[in-house]
Design a protein around this motif. Structure first.
Motif, mmCIF file in Angstrom:
data_model
loop_
_atom_site.group_PDB
_atom_site.id
_atom_site.type_symbol
_atom_site.label_atom_id
_atom_site.label_comp_id
_atom_site.label_asym_id
_atom_site.label_seq_id
_atom_site.Cartn_x
_atom_site.Cartn_y
_atom_site.Cartn_z
ATOM 1 N N ARG A 405 -17.679 14.665 7.026
ATOM 2 C CA ARG A 405 -16.501 13.858 6.311
ATOM 3 C C ARG A 405 -16.775 12.774 5.622
ATOM 4 N N PHE A 406 -15.905 12.255 4.772
ATOM 5 C CA PHE A 406 -16.058 10.871 3.892
ATOM 6 C C PHE A 406 -14.722 10.223 3.959
ATOM 7 N N LEU A 407 -14.697 8.852 3.483
ATOM 8 C CA LEU A 407 -13.577 8.175 3.461
ATOM 9 C C LEU A 407 -12.787 8.491 1.964
ATOM 10 N N LEU A 408 -11.732 8.659 2.057
ATOM 11 C CA LEU A 408 -11.200 8.754 0.354
ATOM 12 C C LEU A 408 -9.561 8.072 0.682
ATOM 13 N N ILE A 409 -9.156 7.101 -0.142
ATOM 14 C CA ILE A 409 -7.893 6.851 -0.164
ATOM 15 C C ILE A 409 -7.486 6.612 -1.630
ATOM 16 N N SER A 410 -6.174 6.625 -1.923
ATOM 17 C CA SER A 410 -5.571 6.714 -3.329
ATOM 18 C C SER A 410 -4.605 5.660 -3.247
ATOM 19 N N GLY A 421 -6.544 13.023 1.096
ATOM 20 C CA GLY A 421 -7.011 11.567 1.420
ATOM 21 C C GLY A 421 -5.911 10.844 1.884
ATOM 22 N N GLY A 422 -6.087 9.614 2.057
ATOM 23 C CA GLY A 422 -4.968 8.706 2.684
ATOM 24 C C GLY A 422 -4.616 7.802 1.620
ATOM 25 N N ILE A 423 -3.749 7.076 1.945
ATOM 26 C CA ILE A 423 -3.494 5.910 1.243
ATOM 27 C C ILE A 423 -3.349 4.508 1.724
ATOM 28 N N TRP A 424 -3.493 3.544 0.799
ATOM 29 C CA TRP A 424 -2.910 2.187 1.127
ATOM 30 C C TRP A 424 -1.833 2.032 0.347
ATOM 31 N N THR A 425 -1.003 1.161 0.721
ATOM 32 C CA THR A 425 0.360 0.828 0.200
ATOM 33 C C THR A 425 0.473 -0.213 -0.850
ATOM 34 N N GLY A 426 -0.521 -0.516 -1.711
ATOM 35 C CA GLY A 426 -0.560 -1.111 -2.932
ATOM 36 C C GLY A 426 -0.485 -2.773 -2.710
ATOM 37 N N ASP A 427 -0.002 -3.092 -3.870
ATOM 38 C CA ASP A 427 -0.387 -4.537 -3.906
ATOM 39 C C ASP A 427 1.007 -5.328 -3.437
ATOM 40 N N ASN A 428 1.073 -5.513 -2.021
ATOM 41 C CA ASN A 428 2.216 -6.038 -1.375
ATOM 42 C C ASN A 428 1.717 -7.761 -1.357
ATOM 43 N N ALA A 429 2.385 -8.646 -0.655
ATOM 44 C CA ALA A 429 2.024 -10.070 -0.662
ATOM 45 C C ALA A 429 2.000 -10.555 0.502
ATOM 46 N N SER A 430 1.618 -11.766 0.617
ATOM 47 C CA SER A 430 0.971 -12.456 1.892
ATOM 48 C C SER A 430 2.756 -13.213 2.192
ATOM 49 N N TRP A 431 3.570 -12.126 2.588
ATOM 50 C CA TRP A 431 5.101 -12.629 2.893
ATOM 51 C C TRP A 431 5.285 -12.035 4.082
ATOM 52 N N TRP A 432 6.141 -12.428 5.047
ATOM 53 C CA TRP A 432 6.505 -12.015 6.220
ATOM 54 C C TRP A 432 7.170 -10.890 6.060
ATOM 55 N N SER A 433 8.206 -10.992 4.904
ATOM 56 C CA SER A 433 8.900 -9.666 5.029
ATOM 57 C C SER A 433 7.920 -8.184 4.598
ATOM 58 N N HIS A 434 6.928 -8.715 4.028
ATOM 59 C CA HIS A 434 5.958 -7.450 3.822
ATOM 60 C C HIS A 434 5.316 -7.053 5.065
ATOM 61 N N LEU A 435 5.335 -7.696 6.217
ATOM 62 C CA LEU A 435 4.779 -7.321 7.297
ATOM 63 C C LEU A 435 5.696 -6.512 7.784
ATOM 64 N N GLU A 436 7.135 -6.870 7.754
ATOM 65 C CA GLU A 436 7.962 -6.151 8.566
ATOM 66 C C GLU A 436 8.339 -4.609 7.766
ATOM 67 N N GLU A 437 7.990 -4.905 6.358
ATOM 68 C CA GLU A 437 8.170 -3.530 5.536
ATOM 69 C C GLU A 437 7.139 -2.617 5.973
ATOM 70 N N ALA A 448 5.874 12.453 5.628
ATOM 71 C CA ALA A 448 5.329 12.824 4.376
ATOM 72 C C ALA A 448 3.900 13.200 4.421
ATOM 73 N N GLY A 449 3.570 13.364 5.636
ATOM 74 C CA GLY A 449 2.006 13.753 5.746
ATOM 75 C C GLY A 449 0.960 12.837 5.686
ATOM 76 N N PHE A 450 1.487 11.597 5.381
ATOM 77 C CA PHE A 450 0.371 10.634 5.118
ATOM 78 C C PHE A 450 0.060 9.937 6.445
ATOM 79 N N PHE A 451 -1.226 10.240 7.289
ATOM 80 C CA PHE A 451 -1.506 9.705 8.283
ATOM 81 C C PHE A 451 -2.461 8.548 8.313
ATOM 82 N N TYR A 452 -3.530 8.831 7.295
ATOM 83 C CA TYR A 452 -4.699 7.875 7.191
ATOM 84 C C TYR A 452 -4.063 6.906 6.159
ATOM 85 N N THR A 453 -3.368 5.920 6.718
ATOM 86 C CA THR A 453 -2.761 4.941 5.793
ATOM 87 C C THR A 453 -2.683 3.626 6.542
ATOM 88 N N GLY A 454 -2.420 2.285 5.666
ATOM 89 C CA GLY A 454 -2.233 1.056 6.278
ATOM 90 C C GLY A 454 -1.955 0.221 4.993
#
Ligand code: MIG
Length: 711
Positions: A405-410, A421-437, A448-454
C-alpha cells in the motif's frame, strides 16, 4: 429514456447518452419502471423536488454550509477556491450524492454527470429544491431505504470500496509550504524528536522540485535525497512529495518532450497542446482522459518511488489556472490602452478586475479539450473528472511500482476517485469557523466514499493561535488523515512554534492519537468492509427532531461520540447526550470515566483535556504511545468496556501494509458480565500482545482486571 437496476435496487434513469463519471462500479441491469421525479430537459436539465416543512437534505460532500444543506445553494464544479467564505458555493470536490429525508421517508440520489451542476435547496423558494444540470445527457440514481444509513450503504456498494492507506498513513504529519530544504526539514524532524512528539513524516511542498517541474528533485536544496529518504524511512518516517497537474513547457525536460511526442496533452481548438500558466509559468495539462496518458503519467511516479518515496499529494488538479495566453494578452492590451488616460470609476475597476479575474477564470475550460474514447470534449463538459483521472493514473502507476500500500491524496475529486486516493479539504484558514466546517464536513465526505480525509489542521491561510491549534487537534486526532499544514508567510504552526502551554497540550494530543491508532485503523477498515460511514451525524440515528439538528457532535464508528469545542475562549460547552454514555476525560497522566445521563449538559472542557463519549455495550481500546506507527508494538492494550451484560470489540491487526491485508487478521475481544463477574474471551490475539488491562464500567461502578495472554 433507459432504466436500470444497480446493485441492491438502486434505480438508474438514463437521460440521453451520459458520459460516465467513473463513479459506479456495480453492473447496470436493464429494468423497466416509471419516472416519478419531475425532470425537464431543454439544453440544460432540471430536476425538481418539493420540500415539506420537515424535509432535510444531507450530502454534497466537500462543500460549506453544514450537514443539513437546506436553505443554501451549492455547485458541483471543482474549483481552486483559496478563500472559503460563507458565500462560496463550490470547493475542490464535486460530490453529487445526497439524501432527502422527511418524517415519512428517506431517498438518496446520485446525479451521474461530470460537468457543472447547481443545487438550489430551498434557497430561492423555501419549498423547492431545484437541480440544474448543465447538459441533456446524464444519469440519475435513486435509492430508497428505511434510514439514511441504509441508503448510504447501498450507494457506497454501487461505487466500490474506498482507497485503503498504509497504517502509517494514520500517523501525524507535519507540513508547511515554505520548508526550504533538507536541512530545514531535518531540523523539524529533530525538534519533534527532542520534544518527544510522535510523527510519521513530512509532506514536501513545491520547493523540493527544480523550477516546479514534476518528478524532479532539486539537488541544490536536497543534496542527498535518496539516502536521506531511506534513512528516515528506516526510522519510520516518510516524505510525501507534491505533484502538480501542470507540466512545465521547457525544451529538454523529459516529461514535456515525451508528452508532446506521445500526444499526451489536452489540446486547444486547433488540436495543438493547450497552453496555460501555473507555478512554473507556461504549462500543458496531461490529458488524463486518455488511457494511454494515464499510464504514461503514472510511470513517472517511479522516478520518486525509486528514491524511497511511498506517498504523494496531487495538487492543482481542478485544474487550477493562473492565466491563459489569450486572456493575459487581452488584459495587457487593455492596460496599455489605459495608459495616460483619465480613468473614471468604471474604467478603473474594469482594469483592476480584469487582472484579478484572470486567476481561475472558468472561460478557460471551454478552450481546451480532452479525448475520451476518441471523442473530443471541452474541459467544461467533463471538468469534474480531471482530478479524478489524475489520481487514478497515480494510483495505477504506484500499484505497478510498489508491491504494498501507499499514501495518495488529491485536492480535486469527484465520486469514483475515492477508490484511488483520499482528499485533503484544500486551502482553509486559521479561523474558528473552519474548524467547525471541518467537523460538519467529515460525515458528508464519508457519504461520498471519501474515508481517508482530513483538513489542514490549524488552518492553511491566516494566522493560527495556540488555542486554535489545540482545539483543532482535539478534533482532528480522530480524522484518518491528520496533517498540520500552513501556507507560505503565515505564522509557524508546528506544535512547538507557540508557547509552552500549547506545546504541552498539542504534544499530549498527538501522543494520544498514537494510542488511538488501533481503534481508528480498525474503525476505518470496518467502515470500508461494511460500506458504512466512519463519521456519522446524530440525525441518522436518533429520531427526535432536537437531535437531528445537532451538527457539532458526531458519532465515530459504532462506539464513540465526539463533541469538540469549536469556539475561542471556552472552558466548556453544551453537549446533548442522545442516550446514556460513559464520558472519558483524558488529562496527560491518564483518564477518568463517568456515566452521564441522556439529555442536555453543560460540561467543563478545558483546553488541556480531551473529552469523548463511549456508548453502552462497547469498548474503547487504547494502545501504546510510540514515536511513529512503525514503532507501535502494543504489547499492552488498555480496554475500557462500558456495559450491561455483554460487549464485543473487533480489532484489525493485519500488518498495515499488504494489499490483501493478510487475509484480514482480526483480534476479537468479548466480555460477559454475570453475577458481578467479568468473563473475558480473546480470540486470535495479535502477535506481540501480552497484557490486556481491562476497565469494566457498569452502573455499579468500575472494576479493573489484568488479563495475560499465554503464548
Ligand atoms: O497555489 O503548493 O492546496 O496545500 O501548500 C497554491 C502550494 C498551491 C495549494 C495547496 C496547498 C499547497 C499550495 N498549493
Amino acid at each position: 429514456m433507459n432504466t436500470y437496476i444497480i446493485g441492491e435496487q438502486a434505480k438508474y434513469y438514463e437521460f440521453g447518452k451520459p458520459i460516465s463519471s467513473n463513479a459506479i462500479v456495480e453492473m447496470k441491469v436493464p429494468a423497466v419502471f416509471p419516472l416519478e421525479e419531475i425532470v425537464k430537459i431543454e439544453r440544460r436539465s432540471e430536476i425538481q423536488f418539493s420540500l415539506k416543512e420537515d424535509t432535510r437534505v444531507y450530502g454534497l460532500g466537500e462543500n460549506l454550509g453544514g450537514i443539513n444543506k437546506r436553505g443554501g445553494r451549492y455547485e458541483s464544479y471543482c474549483r481552486d477556491e483559496a478563500n472559503h467564505t460563507e458565500d462560496k458555493i463550490n470547493l475542490y470536490g464535486a460530490h453529487n450524492f445526497f439524501v432527502i429525508e422527511d418524517k415519512e421517508k428517506a431517498i438518496g440520489y446520485f446525479v451521474d454527470f461530470p460537468g457543472r451542476i447547481h443545487f438550489d435547496i430551498g434557497f430561492t423558494n423555501d419549498d423547492e429544491f431545484i437541480i440544474t444540470i448543465n447538459g441533456e445527457n446524464f444519469g440519475l440514481m435513486k435509492i430508497e431505504g428505511s434510514t439514511p444509513s441504509e441508503i448510504i450503504t447501498k450507494f457506497l456498494k454501487t461505487i466500490g470500496k474506498p482507497y485503503i492507506p498504509p497504517k502509517w498513513g494514520f500517523g501525524y504529519f507535519q507540513s508547511r509550504w515554505g520548508y526550504r530544504d533538507q536541512k530545514e526539514i531535518q531540523e523539524v524532524v529533530d525538534t519533534f524528536q527532542q520534544h518527544e512528539i510522535p510523527m510519521d513524516g513530512i509532506y514536501l511542498d513545491l520547493d523540493y522540485m527544480v523550477d516546479f517541474k514534476n518528478f524532479t528533485v532539486s539537488r541544490e536544496r536536497f543534496p542527498d535525497f535518496e539516502d536521506w529518504t531511506k534513512s528516515l524511512k528506516e526510522k519510520g518516517l516518510y516524505l510525501i512529495p507534491i505533484i502538480d497537474a501542470g507540466v512545465k513547457i521547457e525544451e529538454g525536460y523529459n516529461v514535456y518532450e515525451e508528452g508532446v511526442k506521445g500526444d499526451h496533452f489536452a489540446v486547444n481548438q486547433e488540436g495543438e497542446p493547450y497552453v496555460a500558466a501555473v507555478w512554473p509559468g507556461k504549462v500543458h495539462f496531461p490529458d488524463f482522459f486518455q488511457e494511454k496518458t494515464r499510464r504514461w503519467f503514472g510511470e513517472y511516479y517511479r522516478d520518486l518511488t525509486k528514491m524511497g518515496i511511498e506517498g504523494f499529494w496531487n495538487d492543482m488538479n481542478e485544474p487550477a489556472i493562473f492565466y491563459d495566453e489569450k486572456s493575459l494578452e487581452e488584459a495587457v492590451d487593455m492596460a496599455i490602452d489605459c495608459r495616460g488616460k483619465n480613468l473614471n470609476v468604471h474604467k478603473f475597476f474594469h482594469l483592476k478586475d480584469t487582472f484579478s479575474n484572470l486567476l481561475n477564470d472558468e472561460k478557460y475550460h471551454q478552450r481546451f479539450y480532452h479525448r475520451m474514447d476518441g471523442e473530443k470534449k471541452t474541459n467544461e463538459e467533463v471538468h469534474n473528472l480531471y482530478g479524478n483521472y489524475m489520481t487514478q493514473s497515480a494510483y495505477e502507476g504506484l500499484s505497478r511500482h510498489l508491491d504494498h500500500r501507499f499514501l495518495l491524496i488529491s485536492r480535486a475529486s469527484s465520486i469514483g476517485m475515492h477508490r484511488y486516493g483520499g482528499i485533503w479539504t484544500g486551502d482553509n484558514a486559521s479561523w474558528w469557523s473552519h474548524l467547525e466546517e471541518n467537523v460538519k464536513m467529515m460525515p458528508l465526505l464519508n457519504m461520498a466514499g471519501f474515508f481517508y480525509t482530513g483538513a489542514d489542521t490549524g488552518g492553511f491561510g491566516g494566522q493560527c493561535s495556540g488555542e486554535l491549534l489545540t482545539r483543532w487537534l482535539q478534533f482532528s486526532i480522530f480524522t484518518p488523515l491528520l496533517r498540520n499544514h500552513s501556507a507560505l508567510d503565515t505564522r509557524a504552526q508546528e506544535p512547538y512554534a507557540f508557547d509552552k502551554r500549547t506545546l504541552e497540550e498539542t504534544k499530549h494530543l498527538i501522543r494520544l492519537r498514537y494510542r488511538l491508532i488501533p481503534y481508528l485503523y480498525s474503525t476505518y477498515m470496518k467502515a470500508v468492509d461494511k460500506y458504512e460511514m466512519m463519521f456519522k451525524p446524530l440525525a441518522f440515528f436518533y429520531k427526535e427532531s432536537h437531535y437531528k439538528e445537532i451538527e457539532d457532535q458526531l458519532l465515530l464508528g459504532d462506539e464513540l461520540m465526539i463533541a469538540p469545542v469549536v469556539e475561542r475562549g471556552k472552558t466548556g460547552r453544551r453537549v446533548d447526550l442522545p442516550e446514556e454514555m460513559a464520558k472519558i476525560e483524558f488529562a496527560d497522566s491518564g483518564y477518568t470515566v463517568e456515566i452521564v445521563k441522556e439529555g442536555p449538559h453543560y460540561l467543563a472542557y478545558q483546553r488541556d483535556r480531551l473529552i469523548i463519549f463511549l456508548k453502552k455495550g462497547h469498548m474503547l481500546p487504547l494502545g501504546d504511545v510510540a514515536m511513529n506507527v512503525k514503532e507501535l508494538k502494543n504489547e499492552k492494550l488498555d480496554l475500557l468496556v462500558y456495559m450491561d451484560e455483554n460487549a464485543e470489540h473487533l480489532l484489525y491487526t493485519d500488518d498495515g501494509l499488504s494489499i490483501d491485508r493478510n487475509d484480514q487478521v482480526k483480534t476479537i475481544f468479548s466480555v460477559i458480565h454475570r453475577e458481578g463477574d467479568f468473563l473475558v474471551d480473546i480470540k486470535n490475539p495479535y502477535k506481540g500482545l501480552k497484557v490486556v488491562n481491562f476497565s469494566f464500567l457498569t452502573n455499579e461502578g468500575l472494576v479493573k482486571k489484568t488479563h495475560r495472554i499465554n503464548s
